[in-house]
Structure formats: C-alpha cells, structure tokens
Design a protein around this motif. Structure first.
Motif, mmCIF file in Angstrom:
data_model
loop_
_atom_site.group_PDB
_atom_site.id
_atom_site.type_symbol
_atom_site.label_atom_id
_atom_site.label_comp_id
_atom_site.label_asym_id
_atom_site.label_seq_id
_atom_site.Cartn_x
_atom_site.Cartn_y
_atom_site.Cartn_z
ATOM 1 N N GLY A 115 0.807 -1.222 0.000
ATOM 2 C CA GLY A 115 0.000 0.000 0.000
ATOM 3 C C GLY A 115 0.832 1.260 0.000
ATOM 4 O O GLY A 115 0.300 2.361 0.175
ATOM 5 N N GLU A 116 2.134 1.123 -0.235
ATOM 6 C CA GLU A 116 3.019 2.288 -0.243
ATOM 7 C C GLU A 116 4.342 1.934 -0.902
ATOM 8 O O GLU A 116 4.693 0.750 -1.041
ATOM 9 C CB GLU A 116 3.281 2.788 1.175
ATOM 10 C CG GLU A 116 3.968 1.776 2.083
ATOM 11 C CD GLU A 116 4.216 2.334 3.487
ATOM 12 O OE1 GLU A 116 4.988 3.296 3.614
ATOM 13 O OE2 GLU A 116 3.622 1.788 4.444
ATOM 14 N N VAL A 129 10.321 -0.397 -1.261
ATOM 15 C CA VAL A 129 9.097 -0.748 -0.542
ATOM 16 C C VAL A 129 9.474 -1.260 0.845
ATOM 17 O O VAL A 129 10.347 -2.131 0.969
ATOM 18 C CB VAL A 129 8.297 -1.829 -1.293
ATOM 19 C CG1 VAL A 129 7.057 -2.236 -0.494
ATOM 20 C CG2 VAL A 129 7.889 -1.334 -2.679
ATOM 21 N N PRO A 130 8.841 -0.736 1.897
ATOM 22 C CA PRO A 130 9.172 -1.216 3.251
ATOM 23 C C PRO A 130 8.408 -2.492 3.615
ATOM 24 O O PRO A 130 7.239 -2.641 3.289
ATOM 25 C CB PRO A 130 8.726 -0.047 4.142
ATOM 26 C CG PRO A 130 7.582 0.568 3.385
ATOM 27 C CD PRO A 130 7.901 0.394 1.924
ATOM 28 N N GLU A 131 9.096 -3.384 4.284
ATOM 29 C CA GLU A 131 8.487 -4.605 4.806
ATOM 30 C C GLU A 131 8.777 -4.651 6.309
ATOM 31 O O GLU A 131 9.922 -4.452 6.725
ATOM 32 C CB GLU A 131 9.092 -5.857 4.170
ATOM 33 C CG GLU A 131 9.058 -5.901 2.648
ATOM 34 C CD GLU A 131 9.879 -7.066 2.102
ATOM 35 O OE1 GLU A 131 10.359 -7.899 2.921
ATOM 36 O OE2 GLU A 131 10.063 -7.124 0.876
ATOM 37 N N THR A 183 11.856 -5.313 12.767
ATOM 38 C CA THR A 183 12.749 -4.478 11.976
ATOM 39 C C THR A 183 12.017 -4.119 10.693
ATOM 40 O O THR A 183 11.070 -4.810 10.283
ATOM 41 C CB THR A 183 14.064 -5.201 11.616
ATOM 42 O OG1 THR A 183 13.767 -6.385 10.878
ATOM 43 C CG2 THR A 183 14.846 -5.550 12.864
ATOM 44 N N VAL A 184 12.423 -3.025 10.084
ATOM 45 C CA VAL A 184 11.855 -2.601 8.808
ATOM 46 C C VAL A 184 12.913 -2.824 7.731
ATOM 47 O O VAL A 184 14.033 -2.325 7.856
ATOM 48 C CB VAL A 184 11.434 -1.123 8.845
ATOM 49 C CG1 VAL A 184 10.920 -0.674 7.474
ATOM 50 C CG2 VAL A 184 10.369 -0.907 9.918
ATOM 51 N N LEU A 185 12.549 -3.578 6.711
ATOM 52 C CA LEU A 185 13.465 -3.852 5.608
ATOM 53 C C LEU A 185 12.949 -3.154 4.356
ATOM 54 O O LEU A 185 11.856 -3.442 3.870
ATOM 55 C CB LEU A 185 13.575 -5.352 5.353
ATOM 56 C CG LEU A 185 14.536 -5.751 4.223
ATOM 57 C CD1 LEU A 185 15.987 -5.498 4.645
ATOM 58 C CD2 LEU A 185 14.337 -7.199 3.822
#
Length: 263
Positions: free
Chosen positions: A101-102, A112-114, A128-130
């Motif tokens: 969605g972003e 894109v963040p995961e 954590t944000v990858l």
C-alpha cells in the motif's frame, strides 16, 4: 484518548517520511547525517538489494545510492487495488507496492518497506523494517503525472471528510467504535510525528499533518468492531462511507510529500 486510539495515532506511513526527508536532503535543506534517523525514528531500518551492496545494510549506508538525484526525482506512491496511480507499470516493484500500500520511486529505483517480526532466543519479540530495492523501467512515470496539487488535495480531503462524517453520524458509528471520537479529535492537534522537514510550504505542512492523523484513524476504523458489535450490513455501510475518504487521504499525503520545495 483510549489506548487503542493512541496506538492508532502513533505510526506514520514509512514511505511518506522517507520521501519527505530524502527530498529535503537532496534539496540541501537537511544534512545527510540526520536523514536516516528522521526516517527510522526508534525503529531499526535496513535496506536489501541496494546498488553496490551484497547484503542487507543500515538505511544510512544505502542512502548514498540516491546522492545524485534531484528532489523531484524522489516520489511517494500510495497505491491501492484498482487505483495504481503513480506506479510505473507491471513488475516486481508494482506488485510489492500494491501489497504494502506504499512505496518510493527514486528515478530508476523503487523501494518498498516490509515489517519483519523476530523472536530472540530468550523469547523477546521485536520488529525491523526492511526496505527492498527494485530496479525500475528506463522510463518510469513522469514526476507528478496524475497527482493533484496540495491546494486541490486539501479541498478534496475537506469535502470527503465532511461527507464521511455526516454519513458516519447517521450510522451512529460511535455506538460500536467509541474510540473513534477521540481519534477524530486528534485531527485538530497533530503531533511532531506528523511534521515535515524544512523546505515544505505551510499548505503542504498543514495537509500532511491532517492527512497523516486521518490516515491512522481510518486504519482504526477499518478494524473489526470489538465484540462483534457491527453486523455485515453495517460494515458494508461503513466501508462505503470511508472509501472516498480513504482515497482522498492517500492523494493528500502524496500531494504533500511530493510538493515543490522552497530553496
């Protein structure tokens, strides 16, 4: 404000902060050393598949790949099923951005963040944000194509909010989602998490602050009502009332973050 409402007003879309702060850096308005910290806040952010790297690296290390871009080459996209505006066409980045969605378009790169959840050996759970980097087509979507101006997005958001509020009042949403009343009040008092870096004009700042809080309120409203207090028909009415507002909110965030910067 209730705990549930407070939780709903804590998380700003990560891509919006990434775009705002990286654009301000590329405009020479904030130092490189501050960007990663402003984007990540109190989270740990890593980047996968960044150019010139062979493993996941801290966000600050990966930003060097964007050091030759102009601010207008860095754009926020907030796509949704049936509304792929801003995306460069079919491909891995488009699929990932639609799922999340972003996403971020940075000339010939997409990010894109995961959010990843981990459990330590002692049983402690943490996240954590990858940021995963994708190569984009040689001719991605032209900067600003199909995007409203900040003034247009502000007017759209105000109209959509007024219409949705009237509809939800008729549906007596407070009866089965009482914490929304407190969350909506937050629209009048945005906090520091909804601020933009230097370079953005007052209209863009105001629009970003309002849309960021509203975006989080909508996330709360979209959750199932506690205790099954809403039936299927009521849920359909709620969703129909919120859909235009959700679209206007996404367009407002995009317009604010991608607005021209003052030198």
């Amino acid at each position: 404000m209730s705990p549930a409402t407070d939780a709903a007003t804590l998380a700003t879309r990560r891509s919006s902060r990434f775009v705002a702060w990286v654009r301000a850096w590329r405009a020479g308005l904030v130092p490189y050393d501050e960007v990663a910290g402003e984007v990540a806040g109190d989270e740990e952010h890593l980047v996968a598949d960044a150019p010139g790297t062979w493993t996941d690296v801290p966000l600050g290390n990966a930003l060097a790949a964007l050091s030759k871009l102009s601010p207008d080459e860095i754009r926020l996209v907030l796509p949704a099923p049936g509304d792929p505006r801003g995306l460069p066409g079919p491909g891995p980045f488009t699929g990932a951005a639609l799922t999340a969605g972003e996403g971020v378009i940075a000339r010939d790169l997409g990010l894109v963040p995961e959010v990843r959840t981990h459990t330590s050996g002692s049983g402690v759970t943490f996240e954590t944000v990858l940021w995963r980097v994708y190569p984009l087509p040689a001719a991605p979507t032209a900067a600003g194509a199909g995007e409203p101006s900040a003034a247009e997005a502000e007017a759209e958001l105000a109209a959509a909010l007024a219409e949705a509020t009237a509809t939800l009042t008729r549906l007596d949403i407070a009866q089965w989602r009482p914490e929304l009343a407190g969350a909506l009040a937050a629209l009048r008092r945005p906090d520091g998490a909804t601020d933009l870096p230097p370079g953005f004009d007052p209209r863009s700042r105001r629009l970003f602050a309002r849309a960021s809080v509203l975006d989080r309120v909508l996330a709360l409203a979209g959750q199932a009502a506690p205790g099954g207090a809403v039936n299927g028909y009521e849920a359909q009415q709620r969703d129909a009332a919120l859909r235009p507002l959700t679209t206007a909110c996404r367009r407002a965030l995009v317009a604010a973050c991608n607005a021209p910067l003052a030198g």
